[in-house]
Write an enzyme that holds these catalytic residues in place. Structure first.
Site, PDB file in Angstrom:
ATOM      1  N   TRP A 116       0.809  -1.222   0.000  1.00 24.83           N
ATOM      2  CA  TRP A 116       0.000   0.000   0.000  1.00 24.83           C
ATOM      3  C   TRP A 116       0.837   1.264   0.000  1.00 24.83           C
ATOM      4  O   TRP A 116       0.459   2.269  -0.599  1.00 24.83           O
ATOM      5  CB  TRP A 116      -1.025  -0.022   1.145  1.00 24.83           C
ATOM      6  CG  TRP A 116      -2.127  -0.980   0.809  1.00 24.83           C
ATOM      7  CD1 TRP A 116      -2.410  -2.163   1.430  1.00 24.83           C
ATOM      8  CD2 TRP A 116      -3.072  -0.873  -0.278  1.00 24.83           C
ATOM      9  NE1 TRP A 116      -3.454  -2.797   0.799  1.00 24.83           N
ATOM     10  CE2 TRP A 116      -3.884  -2.030  -0.240  1.00 24.83           C
ATOM     11  CE3 TRP A 116      -3.311   0.077  -1.271  1.00 24.83           C
ATOM     12  CZ2 TRP A 116      -4.925  -2.256  -1.160  1.00 24.83           C
ATOM     13  CZ3 TRP A 116      -4.343  -0.142  -2.190  1.00 24.83           C
ATOM     14  CH2 TRP A 116      -5.128  -1.290  -2.125  1.00 24.83           C
ATOM     15  N   ASP A 186      -1.288   6.944   6.639  1.00 23.13           N
ATOM     16  CA  ASP A 186      -2.401   6.093   6.221  1.00 23.13           C
ATOM     17  C   ASP A 186      -2.578   5.037   7.306  1.00 23.13           C
ATOM     18  O   ASP A 186      -1.740   4.148   7.453  1.00 23.13           O
ATOM     19  CB  ASP A 186      -2.047   5.450   4.869  1.00 23.13           C
ATOM     20  CG  ASP A 186      -3.062   4.397   4.434  1.00 23.13           C
ATOM     21  OD1 ASP A 186      -4.042   4.151   5.166  1.00 23.13           O
ATOM     22  OD2 ASP A 186      -2.863   3.826   3.337  1.00 23.13           O
ATOM     23  N   LYS A 210     -12.111  -1.625   7.653  1.00 19.38           N
ATOM     24  CA  LYS A 210     -11.353  -2.554   8.499  1.00 19.38           C
ATOM     25  C   LYS A 210     -11.935  -2.509   9.920  1.00 19.38           C
ATOM     26  O   LYS A 210     -12.476  -3.478  10.400  1.00 19.38           O
ATOM     27  CB  LYS A 210      -9.889  -2.134   8.593  1.00 19.38           C
ATOM     28  CG  LYS A 210      -8.896  -2.561   7.551  1.00 19.38           C
ATOM     29  CD  LYS A 210      -9.269  -2.610   6.162  1.00 19.38           C
ATOM     30  CE  LYS A 210      -8.049  -2.872   5.293  1.00 19.38           C
ATOM     31  NZ  LYS A 210      -8.339  -2.922   3.894  1.00 19.38           N
TER      32      LYS A 210
HETATM   33  C1  LIG Z   1      -3.283   0.357   4.313  1.00 16.43           C
HETATM   34  C2  LIG Z   1      -4.188   0.541   3.133  1.00 16.43           C
HETATM   35  N1  LIG Z   1      -4.156   1.712   2.469  1.00 16.43           N
HETATM   36  C3  LIG Z   1      -4.944   1.936   1.413  1.00 16.43           C
HETATM   37  C4  LIG Z   1      -5.810   0.971   0.936  1.00 16.43           C
HETATM   38  C5  LIG Z   1      -6.697   1.264  -0.237  1.00 16.43           C
HETATM   39  O1  LIG Z   1      -7.973   1.539   0.256  1.00 16.43           O
HETATM   40  P1  LIG Z   1      -9.264   1.787  -0.619  1.00 16.43           P
HETATM   41  O2  LIG Z   1      -9.644   0.497  -1.242  1.00 16.43           O
HETATM   42  O3  LIG Z   1     -10.264   2.307   0.361  1.00 16.43           O
HETATM   43  O4  LIG Z   1      -8.927   2.826  -1.629  1.00 16.43           O
HETATM   44  C6  LIG Z   1      -5.877  -0.270   1.592  1.00 16.43           C
HETATM   45  C7  LIG Z   1      -6.785  -1.316   1.138  1.00 16.43           C
HETATM   46  O5  LIG Z   1      -7.005  -2.325   1.719  1.00 16.43           O
HETATM   47  C8  LIG Z   1      -5.050  -0.479   2.734  1.00 16.43           C
HETATM   48  O6  LIG Z   1      -5.077  -1.639   3.416  1.00 16.43           O
END
Ligand SMILES: Cc1ncc(COP(=O)(O)O)c(C=O)c1O
Length: 379
Positions: A116, A186, A210
């Site tokens: 990520w 994040d 989550k």
């Molecule tokens: C740590 C993290 N950041 C970003 C994301 C991307 O999130 P989204 O699908 O809400 O755009 C995820 C997706 O699981 C994630 O686990």
């Protein structure tokens, strides 16, 4: 005291409680029941939550309560705005550099600790430069960096990192970065799983699916001094100022997702007893599972190095892909779901979000022990 055996526990756990999915993840049973009721009729409103306008005073109160509950749970200092946005955490990957990097020469520091955080830098080049201060790629993203390994640039517009890498299961145990450079994090997969030292951040974001509720809403905490630096000459929906001024009702927000988020924050406050209690419970769950995994490291091959192992997501492999396939099949037969690894890395992964109970983890741990015994002593 007689404690229930995991086998007898299994009988008392619903399928929803045996959901170890990485996201959208398990939600507390009491929240699901209230959400179920609200789909027919929100208490006192006489209408389904799915048919209630976002312009009603009721919904204004819902958003205000969501904000207040998050403030209380985190002991959020004054000077932070709490926003409920759309577009998931992926939108923040672009919205943040677009708002803060004002020229192609502006540079922001990024820590690349897994899937990520690698994704989080993709959009930066449209607006400025992403300077990768540290990358765990060559080591397969098995650990986070130590403070001594980081040479953060004091001129950087901000430092961005991902507190918990959902795919690889590595999590920061100490906050990285310098206090004189705005820290942006994040926290999608560990937000509200433990207390946070909010004062030391300038912006925190986390999508809901989550630990907070269903997909559709992303929480952003932004400090006033960083907000003041955010540009206004960007498309309206990508302008933090518009969302602050509209107090998160700029256009039609995801009413249902925000309503469930309120239920989850009430549950955290009233049933769990706050974030310290939540953290303790999450530690217990992770330890319960780790006891089994660490007893046979040659069989259960945990991806993360010990000092970086996540409390929320534990990614591991078995000696062969065939064993992993059998593991998943047999787990499914027992009603244990969501255990496959991310599509980018394969293998297995257990997610222990707030909504997963200790009883569910004990049940899973028992399954692991039995599975291992069956390989050691085939019938
Ligand atoms: C740590 C993290 N950041 C970003 C994301 C991307 O999130 P989204 O699908 O809400 O755009 C995820 C997706 O699981 C994630 O686990």
């Amino acid at each position: 005291m007689v404690t229930a055996s995991p086998t007898s526990l299994r009988g008392r756990l619903s399928d929803n409680q045996l959901n170890f999915s990485a996201g959208p993840g398990a939600l507390p049973e009491s929240v699901l029941r209230q959400a179920q009721d609200a789909i027919l009729e929100v208490p006192g409103q006489g209408l389904s939550v799915l048919g209630l306008s976002h312009r009603t005073p009721w919904f204004r109160d819902v958003v205000d309560e969501a904000e207040e509950n998050i403030r209380q749970l985190l002991h959020l200092p004054a000077g932070f705005r709490v926003l409920f946005l759309q577009g998931g955490s992926s939108l923040q990957f672009g919205m943040i550099p677009q708002s803060l990097l004002r020229s192609p020469h502006d540079s922001a520091d990024y820590l690349v600790t897994g899937y990520w955080s690698r994704r989080s830098i993709e959009d930066v080049a449209h607006f400025g430069q992403a300077r990768v201060v540290w990358s765990g790629e060559s080591q397969g993203y098995r650990r986070v960096p130590s403070a001594a390994e980081l040479e953060c640039d004091p001129r950087s517009v901000y430092l961005h990192y991902v507190s918990n890498e959902t795919v690889e299961g590595v999590q920061f145990q100490q906050m990285p970065g310098r206090d004189d450079v705005p820290r942006i994090c994040d926290m999608s997969s560990d937000f509200l799983s433990a207390p946070i030292d909010c004062d030391r951040y300038s912006l925190i974001y986390a999508h809901a699916q989550k630990n907070l509720g269903p997909a559709g809403v992303t929480v952003v905490l932004i400090r006033d001094d960083l907000l003041a630096r955010c540009r206004r000459d960007v498309p309206t929906m990508l302008n933090f100022h518009n969302h602050v001024e509209a107090r998160s009702i700029y256009n039609t927000p995801p009413v249902f997702a925000i309503y469930v988020l309120v239920l989850v924050t009430r549950w955290l406050r009233d049933e769990v007893g706050g974030l310290e209690a939540m953290q303790q419970c999450n530690q217990q769950k992770a330890e319960c599972l780790s006891r089994v995994l660490d007893a046979r490291p040659g069989f259960w091959r945990v991806h993360a190095e010990p000092g970086s192992r996540s409390v929320m997501n534990i990614a591991f492999r078995l000696p062969t892909p065939e064993l992993e396939r059998r593991f998943l099949e047999q787990a499914l037969d027992e009603g244990l779901r969501g255990l496959e690894g991310h599509r980018s890395v394969g293998g297995l992964r257990v997610s222990l979000y707030n909504g997963v109970t200790l009883a569910a983890v004990e049940c899973l741990a028992e399954f692991l022990r039995d599975f291992q015994a069956r390989q050691d002593h085939p019938a």
